[in-house]
Design an enzyme around this catalytic site. Structure first.
Site, mmCIF file in Angstrom:
data_model
loop_
_atom_site.group_PDB
_atom_site.id
_atom_site.type_symbol
_atom_site.label_atom_id
_atom_site.label_comp_id
_atom_site.label_asym_id
_atom_site.label_seq_id
_atom_site.Cartn_x
_atom_site.Cartn_y
_atom_site.Cartn_z
ATOM 1 N N PRO A 70 57.361 37.094 -45.763
ATOM 2 C CA PRO A 70 57.491 36.831 -44.322
ATOM 3 C C PRO A 70 56.856 35.498 -43.920
ATOM 4 O O PRO A 70 57.127 34.989 -42.836
ATOM 5 C CB PRO A 70 56.740 37.993 -43.663
ATOM 6 C CG PRO A 70 56.610 39.032 -44.725
ATOM 7 C CD PRO A 70 56.572 38.298 -46.030
ATOM 8 N N GLU A 117 50.367 44.043 -50.532
ATOM 9 C CA GLU A 117 49.999 43.152 -49.423
ATOM 10 C C GLU A 117 50.413 41.714 -49.698
ATOM 11 O O GLU A 117 50.442 40.881 -48.794
ATOM 12 C CB GLU A 117 48.485 43.192 -49.174
ATOM 13 C CG GLU A 117 47.952 44.555 -48.742
ATOM 14 C CD GLU A 117 48.725 45.146 -47.577
ATOM 15 O OE1 GLU A 117 48.811 44.486 -46.526
ATOM 16 O OE2 GLU A 117 49.252 46.267 -47.732
ATOM 17 N N ARG A 121 78.359 33.728 -53.271
ATOM 18 C CA ARG A 121 79.617 33.532 -52.530
ATOM 19 C C ARG A 121 80.035 32.072 -52.455
ATOM 20 O O ARG A 121 81.197 31.784 -52.198
ATOM 21 C CB ARG A 121 79.481 34.071 -51.105
ATOM 22 C CG ARG A 121 79.234 35.558 -51.020
ATOM 23 C CD ARG A 121 78.972 35.956 -49.581
ATOM 24 N NE ARG A 121 80.071 35.594 -48.719
ATOM 25 C CZ ARG A 121 81.203 36.284 -48.623
ATOM 26 N NH1 ARG A 121 81.358 37.375 -49.313
ATOM 27 N NH2 ARG A 121 82.172 35.876 -47.833
ATOM 28 N N ASP A 162 84.379 30.765 -43.198
ATOM 29 C CA ASP A 162 83.315 31.701 -42.845
ATOM 30 C C ASP A 162 82.577 31.203 -41.626
ATOM 31 O O ASP A 162 82.314 30.018 -41.501
ATOM 32 C CB ASP A 162 82.299 31.803 -44.000
ATOM 33 C CG ASP A 162 82.428 33.122 -44.714
ATOM 34 O OD1 ASP A 162 82.984 34.051 -44.126
ATOM 35 O OD2 ASP A 162 81.962 33.214 -45.860
HETATM 36 N N1 4GX Z 1 61.577 38.127 -45.983
HETATM 37 N N2 4GX Z 1 58.401 41.217 -47.477
HETATM 38 C C1 4GX Z 1 57.375 40.546 -49.611
HETATM 39 C C2 4GX Z 1 55.092 41.297 -50.156
HETATM 40 C C3 4GX Z 1 54.618 39.885 -50.176
HETATM 41 C C4 4GX Z 1 53.834 39.332 -49.173
HETATM 42 C C5 4GX Z 1 53.396 38.036 -49.287
HETATM 43 C C6 4GX Z 1 54.580 37.890 -51.335
HETATM 44 C C7 4GX Z 1 53.771 37.323 -50.384
HETATM 45 C C8 4GX Z 1 60.094 39.645 -46.534
HETATM 46 C C9 4GX Z 1 60.926 39.170 -45.496
HETATM 47 C C10 4GX Z 1 59.157 40.771 -46.414
HETATM 48 C C11 4GX Z 1 57.306 42.134 -47.220
HETATM 49 C C12 4GX Z 1 58.637 40.926 -48.875
HETATM 50 C C13 4GX Z 1 56.045 41.705 -47.957
HETATM 51 N N3 4GX Z 1 54.988 39.161 -51.247
HETATM 52 N N4 4GX Z 1 60.295 38.862 -47.569
HETATM 53 N N5 4GX Z 1 56.321 41.532 -49.383
HETATM 54 N N6 4GX Z 1 61.017 39.645 -44.255
HETATM 55 O O1 4GX Z 1 59.037 41.314 -45.342
HETATM 56 O O2 4GX Z 1 61.196 37.944 -47.244
#
Ligand code: 4GX
Length: 260
Positions: free
Chosen positions: A89, A116, A153, A168
């Site tokens: 995120p 986390e 794609r 698209d």
């Molecule tokens: N878009 N998540 C990753 C664990 C995490 C946290 C920090 C690495 C660094 C998400 C999203 C997402 C939740 C995937 C936390 N890994 N990833 N995860 N929205 O919410 O890409």
């Protein structure tokens, strides 16, 4: 193009990659994806990939060494540069434009985070951190699959109809126009006459107008960067004028005027 996915849930990723357009692309060799089980790169008997956070607090953190070993193995196997992506995120937003850019790399590695997050020292090996949107998921596997799908794609031949990729909605920077199929009448609901007319110039114009109207109503932000041809610019000006008139009339009604 080759993509390596590093995950603690390889079965989840493999299941999704086995079906549909991406599944066929892999079968035909248009795209090569290797899913790597992070636990295979642990050195302890219990294949531990996480540990408690320094400084305390809830949740667990992914240990750095298994990820480093996975990257070392992948980079040794792949000749040429590997573009390493971390899904989280905290990343910059994954868009159609980013999909196009990723597609230019010969090798892409996607690291799927869980818990986390990952030990901060892993970020030194990451070229790009990407988020698929502002919501919290349980892991990076779904984002990895989203990224692979969008990138696949764009590989020539992967989507049967090249024209459908070119047209698209996000390639053109506009939302899609409405689609209809048979029957021409469902209850009281008719397919717009123009689509049954056989007048292809009129149909093209109607679709442009519908795309523009939808984009103006739902995603006006997209109009700032969309590339419009002469006809589209004219249609958009018309639609904006109509909207002004409508908004003006609504404001009058709300102010208690009759509109006369
Ligand atoms: N878009 N998540 C990753 C664990 C995490 C946290 C920090 C690495 C660094 C998400 C999203 C997402 C939740 C995937 C936390 N890994 N990833 N995860 N929205 O919410 O890409």
């Amino acid at each position: 193009m080759t993509i390596d996915v590093v995950t603690i849930f390889p079965a989840m990723v493999e299941a999704a990659l086995a079906v549909g357009i991406v599944g066929r692309a892999i079968e035909r060799g248009s795209l090569e994806v290797t899913v790597r089980d992070l636990r295979a790169f642990t050195a302890d008997r219990h294949h531990v990939v996480d540990d408690v956070p320094y400084g305390g607090g809830p949740g667990m953190v992914m240990k750095p060494e298994p990820i480093f070993r996975a990257l070392d193995v992948i980079e040794a196997e792949r000749v040429g540069d590997c573009h390493v992506v971390l899904t989280s995120p905290q990343g910059s937003r994954f868009t159609q434009e980013v999909a196009r850019e990723l597609g230019q790399h010969e090798h892409v590695v996607v690291l799927c985070g869980r818990y986390e997050g990952i030990d901060e020292r892993v970020r030194a090996r990451v070229d790009e951190e990407l988020s698929i949107g502002d919501y919290v998921l349980s892991g990076g596997e779904l984002p990895a699959l989203v990224i692979i799908d969008a990138v696949a794609r764009l590989i020539p031949g992967v989507v049967g109809d090249e024209q459908s990729v070119a047209e698209d909605s996000f390639s053109r920077g506009l939302l899609d126009f409405p689609h209809y199929t048979r029957p021409a009448v469902v209850g009281a609901d008719r397919v717009p006459d123009v689509l049954l007319s056989g007048n292809h110039a009129e149909i093209r114009r109607w679709r442009k107008r519908e795309s523009l109207a939808r984009t103006l109503a739902r995603r006006p932000d997209l109009l700032k960067t969309a590339t419009l041809d002469e006809e589209e610019r004219r249609l958009l000006a018309e639609l904006k004028e109509l909207k002004e008139l409508k908004d003006g009339r609504i404001a009058e009604l709300q102010n208690g005027k009759t509109g006369q």
